[in-house]
Motif scaffolding. Structure first.
Motif, PDB file in Angstrom:
ATOM      1  N   ASP A  15      41.070  43.716  28.908  1.00 25.14           N
ATOM      2  CA  ASP A  15      40.042  43.346  29.883  1.00 25.14           C
ATOM      3  C   ASP A  15      40.644  43.102  31.267  1.00 25.14           C
ATOM      4  OD1 ASP A  15      41.284  40.982  29.015  1.00 25.14           O
ATOM      5  OD2 ASP A  15      39.422  39.837  28.931  1.00 25.14           O
ATOM      6  N   LYS A  16      41.815  42.499  31.299  1.00 22.15           N
ATOM      7  CA  LYS A  16      42.478  42.227  32.577  1.00 22.15           C
ATOM      8  C   LYS A  16      42.957  43.523  33.228  1.00 22.15           C
ATOM      9  CE  LYS A  16      44.691  38.183  33.404  1.00 22.15           C
ATOM     10  NZ  LYS A  16      45.786  37.193  33.397  1.00 22.15           N
ATOM     11  N   TRP A  17      43.484  44.456  32.418  1.00 18.72           N
ATOM     12  CA  TRP A  17      43.958  45.728  32.951  1.00 18.72           C
ATOM     13  C   TRP A  17      42.798  46.553  33.522  1.00 18.72           C
ATOM     14  CZ3 TRP A  17      43.307  50.937  32.435  1.00 18.72           C
ATOM     15  CH2 TRP A  17      44.288  51.745  32.996  1.00 18.72           C
ATOM     16  N   LEU A  18      41.669  46.585  32.800  1.00 17.07           N
ATOM     17  CA  LEU A  18      40.500  47.334  33.277  1.00 17.07           C
ATOM     18  C   LEU A  18      40.007  46.800  34.616  1.00 17.07           C
ATOM     19  CD1 LEU A  18      38.577  47.652  29.918  1.00 17.07           C
ATOM     20  CD2 LEU A  18      39.551  49.549  31.227  1.00 17.07           C
ATOM     21  N   THR A  38      34.257  43.043  37.789  1.00 17.21           N
ATOM     22  CA  THR A  38      34.701  41.721  37.345  1.00 17.21           C
ATOM     23  C   THR A  38      35.330  41.832  35.963  1.00 17.21           C
ATOM     24  OG1 THR A  38      32.637  41.138  36.214  1.00 17.21           O
ATOM     25  CG2 THR A  38      32.783  40.601  38.581  1.00 17.21           C
ATOM     26  N   ARG A  39      36.137  40.849  35.656  1.00 21.21           N
ATOM     27  CA  ARG A  39      36.764  40.830  34.335  1.00 21.21           C
ATOM     28  C   ARG A  39      35.718  40.601  33.249  1.00 21.21           C
ATOM     29  NH1 ARG A  39      41.721  36.923  32.674  1.00 21.21           N
ATOM     30  NH2 ARG A  39      41.787  37.495  30.480  1.00 21.21           N
ATOM     31  N   SER A  40      34.677  39.840  33.545  1.00 19.87           N
ATOM     32  CA  SER A  40      33.637  39.610  32.540  1.00 19.87           C
ATOM     33  C   SER A  40      32.860  40.893  32.238  1.00 19.87           C
ATOM     34  CB  SER A  40      32.692  38.487  32.965  1.00 19.87           C
ATOM     35  OG  SER A  40      31.996  38.823  34.134  1.00 19.87           O
ATOM     36  N   LEU A  41      32.663  41.765  33.223  1.00 21.81           N
ATOM     37  CA  LEU A  41      32.031  43.063  32.965  1.00 21.81           C
ATOM     38  C   LEU A  41      32.939  43.929  32.098  1.00 21.81           C
ATOM     39  CD1 LEU A  41      30.486  43.980  36.439  1.00 21.81           C
ATOM     40  CD2 LEU A  41      29.260  43.390  34.335  1.00 21.81           C
ATOM     41  N   ALA A  42      34.247  43.871  32.327  1.00 17.36           N
ATOM     42  CA  ALA A  42      35.203  44.609  31.506  1.00 17.36           C
ATOM     43  C   ALA A  42      35.170  44.089  30.065  1.00 17.36           C
ATOM     44  CB  ALA A  42      36.607  44.494  32.085  1.00 17.36           C
ATOM     45  N   ASP A  91      48.366  43.129  35.948  1.00 18.04           N
ATOM     46  CA  ASP A  91      47.256  42.204  35.719  1.00 18.04           C
ATOM     47  C   ASP A  91      46.798  41.604  37.049  1.00 18.04           C
ATOM     48  OD1 ASP A  91      49.360  40.529  36.244  1.00 18.04           O
ATOM     49  OD2 ASP A  91      49.193  39.362  34.408  1.00 18.04           O
ATOM     50  N   VAL A  92      47.225  42.246  38.144  1.00 13.42           N
ATOM     51  CA  VAL A  92      46.852  41.815  39.501  1.00 13.42           C
ATOM     52  C   VAL A  92      46.030  42.928  40.123  1.00 13.42           C
ATOM     53  CG1 VAL A  92      47.725  41.157  41.759  1.00 13.42           C
ATOM     54  CG2 VAL A  92      48.958  40.483  39.704  1.00 13.42           C
ATOM     55  N   ARG A  93      44.873  42.576  40.665  1.00 17.44           N
ATOM     56  CA  ARG A  93      43.995  43.562  41.295  1.00 17.44           C
ATOM     57  C   ARG A  93      44.521  43.894  42.682  1.00 17.44           C
ATOM     58  NH1 ARG A  93      38.450  45.004  40.080  1.00 17.44           N
ATOM     59  NH2 ARG A  93      37.300  45.574  41.947  1.00 17.44           N
ATOM     60  N   GLY A  94      44.908  45.137  42.877  1.00 20.39           N
ATOM     61  CA  GLY A  94      45.448  45.578  44.152  1.00 20.39           C
ATOM     62  C   GLY A  94      44.430  46.366  44.945  1.00 20.39           C
TER      63      GLY A  94
END
Length: 79
Positions: free
Chosen positions: A8-11, A19-23, A69-72
């Motif tokens: 979920d974090k990677w997506l 958002t991570r919750s959508l993933a 795991d960081v959104r760039g």
């Protein structure tokens, strides 16, 4: 980070979902598979995994070539 990153974090970091919750929700609804298998959001993604992703409007088959795991920036994610 050699052991992998949570799916979920990677997506989210790779910008397939806003958002991570959508993933997490997409994985729970079986809209994402890893190497052809249904998985849970906490599944660790590793280099070489093949993901099939359906975000509702687009579908992708993705070979995992990098882990974060960081959104760039979107420009980096699209490469």
């Amino acid at each position: 980070m050699s052991e992998g990153v949570r799916l979920d974090k990677w997506l989210w970091a790779a910008r397939f979902f806003k958002t991570r919750s959508l993933a997490t929700d997409a994985v729970d609804r079986h809209k994402v598979t890893v190497n052809g298998d249904r998985v849970k959001p906490a599944r660790m993604v590793k280099l070489g995994d093949v993901l099939e992703i359906d975000n509702g409007s687009d579908q992708w088959e993705v070979d995992v070539m990098g882990l974060s795991d960081v959104r760039g920036p979107a420009t980096v994610a699209s490469n």
